[in-house]
Design a protein around this motif. Structure first.
Motif, PDB file in Angstrom:
ATOM      1  N   ASP A  76       0.842  -1.192   0.000  1.00  0.00           N
ATOM      2  CA  ASP A  76       0.000   0.000   0.000  1.00  0.00           C
ATOM      3  C   ASP A  76       0.877   1.241   0.000  1.00  0.00           C
ATOM      4  N   ILE A  77       0.323   2.382  -0.435  1.00  0.00           N
ATOM      5  CA  ILE A  77       1.167   3.566  -0.640  1.00  0.00           C
ATOM      6  C   ILE A  77       0.616   4.831   0.008  1.00  0.00           C
ATOM      7  N   ASP A  78      -0.582   4.779   0.595  1.00  0.00           N
ATOM      8  CA  ASP A  78      -1.196   6.007   1.109  1.00  0.00           C
ATOM      9  C   ASP A  78      -0.815   6.246   2.566  1.00  0.00           C
ATOM     10  N   ALA A  79      -1.039   7.479   3.006  1.00  0.00           N
ATOM     11  CA  ALA A  79      -0.740   7.888   4.376  1.00  0.00           C
ATOM     12  C   ALA A  79      -2.048   8.130   5.134  1.00  0.00           C
ATOM     13  N   LEU A  80      -1.901   8.541   6.388  1.00  0.00           N
ATOM     14  CA  LEU A  80      -3.044   8.764   7.268  1.00  0.00           C
ATOM     15  C   LEU A  80      -3.275  10.261   7.514  1.00  0.00           C
ATOM     16  N   PRO A  81      -4.506  10.657   7.823  1.00  0.00           N
ATOM     17  CA  PRO A  81      -4.773  12.056   8.184  1.00  0.00           C
ATOM     18  C   PRO A  81      -4.386  12.324   9.640  1.00  0.00           C
ATOM     19  N   ILE A  82      -3.092  12.241   9.925  1.00  0.00           N
ATOM     20  CA  ILE A  82      -2.562  12.391  11.280  1.00  0.00           C
ATOM     21  C   ILE A  82      -1.391  13.370  11.239  1.00  0.00           C
ATOM     22  N   GLN A  83      -1.330  14.254  12.206  1.00  0.00           N
ATOM     23  CA  GLN A  83      -0.200  15.173  12.327  1.00  0.00           C
ATOM     24  C   GLN A  83       0.981  14.429  12.955  1.00  0.00           C
ATOM     25  N   GLU A  84       2.061  14.309  12.221  1.00  0.00           N
ATOM     26  CA  GLU A  84       3.236  13.611  12.747  1.00  0.00           C
ATOM     27  C   GLU A  84       3.949  14.469  13.786  1.00  0.00           C
ATOM     28  N   GLN A 133      -0.785  -0.459  -4.296  1.00  0.00           N
ATOM     29  CA  GLN A 133      -2.209  -0.170  -4.136  1.00  0.00           C
ATOM     30  C   GLN A 133      -2.460   1.177  -3.468  1.00  0.00           C
ATOM     31  N   PRO A 134      -3.362   1.983  -4.036  1.00  0.00           N
ATOM     32  CA  PRO A 134      -3.732   3.249  -3.394  1.00  0.00           C
ATOM     33  C   PRO A 134      -4.779   3.037  -2.316  1.00  0.00           C
ATOM     34  N   ALA A 135      -4.958   4.030  -1.483  1.00  0.00           N
ATOM     35  CA  ALA A 135      -6.142   4.195  -0.623  1.00  0.00           C
ATOM     36  C   ALA A 135      -6.466   3.003   0.268  1.00  0.00           C
ATOM     37  N   GLU A 136      -5.448   2.359   0.807  1.00  0.00           N
ATOM     38  CA  GLU A 136      -5.724   1.252   1.723  1.00  0.00           C
ATOM     39  C   GLU A 136      -6.425   1.755   2.974  1.00  0.00           C
ATOM     40  N   GLU A 137      -6.028   2.932   3.453  1.00  0.00           N
ATOM     41  CA  GLU A 137      -6.604   3.465   4.680  1.00  0.00           C
ATOM     42  C   GLU A 137      -8.063   3.891   4.506  1.00  0.00           C
ATOM     43  N   LYS A 138      -8.504   4.087   3.290  1.00  0.00           N
ATOM     44  CA  LYS A 138      -9.911   4.400   3.036  1.00  0.00           C
ATOM     45  C   LYS A 138     -10.753   3.138   2.970  1.00  0.00           C
TER      46      LYS A 138
END
Length: 249
Positions: A76-84, A133-138
């Protein structure tokens, strides 16, 4: 077959690539820079990229052009909506977006696996599909890959993936028989009470107290409905209620 290891220089390149992607995380279906960075690397090594019409993410192929045998490697290649807030020198440059689930590691591992496989392509009797793969977190990115029809065309006998895991030492691979990761689902519970002043609780029905009992009772779904040798987990991650400390909502 040649020695199947990355050189010291390739390892340094892989580390640099991973850190670059960590600095530039992108949310699901927005991974345009990530996809382009992967595409440039693969094309530079002569890896064939399939025309799948994916907007983000990609599928590449290595081997002697046969449809069988076929295996697929997936990351997978996507990130999360989280402030690092790691403080790392290569921390995210995108406010509110971070690679906090390890997908920067996953895509780098697959990318450099592709390089190794390309080096021995003449010895691969069938085909290896490389799925970024895109958008695994979605929770729906896999559908966009399936919709391309690649699995109907190439029919891989196996699909291999991995996930970074902080509880095992670096440089080792953890394997277990049977299911290893839980499927996830979510639930929203609304508790209705009857509001009142905090000084007169007997005149109200306190939904906060009810929720406290409910949180404890929910855990018995696992302890009394799942066999002791099986696994399950319930996590309540967010609770909201009320508007003031002295008011029963």
């Amino acid at each position: 077959m040649k020695k199947f290891l990355l050189t010291d220089e390739e390892i340094r390149e892989a580390v640099a690539f991973r850190r670059q992607r960590h600095e530039q995380p992108e949310l699901g279906y927005e991974e345009y820079k990530t996809t382009e960075a992967l595409r440039q690397k693969l094309r530079g090594w002569g890896v064939e990229i399939l025309d799948t019409n994916l907007q983000t993410g990609l599928v590449a192929t290595i081997g002697q052009g046969k449809t069988e045998p076929c295996i697929a490697l997936r990351a997978d290649i996507d990130a999360l909506p989280i402030q690092e807030q790691s403080g790392l020198p290569f921390a995210s440059h995108n406010p509110g977006v971070g690679h906090c689930c390890g997908h920067d590691l996953h895509m780098t591992a697959l990318l450099y696996a592709a390089k190794l496989l390309k080096d021995v392509e003449g010895e691969i009797p069938g085909r290896v599909l490389l799925i970024f793969q895109p958008a695994e977190e979605k929770l729906n990115g896999s559908r966009s890959v399936i919709a391309t029809g690649i699995f109907e065309k190439y029919k891989p006998q196996h699909i291999i993936g991995l996930h970074t895991w902080p509880d095992i030492p670096a440089g080792t691979i953890g394997v277990r028989k049977g299911p290893s990761m839980a499927a996830s689902d979510s639930v929203k519970i609304v508790v209705h009470g009857r509001g009142g002043h905090g000084a007169h609780p007997h005149k109200s029905v306190d939904p906060v107290c009810i929720t406290g009992y409910l949180l404890t009772a929910l855990q018995t779904i696992i302890s009394r409905n799942v066999a002791p040798l099986d696994s399950g987990v319930i996590t309540i991650g967010k609770i909201t209620g009320g508007t003031a400390a002295n008011v029963i909502p």
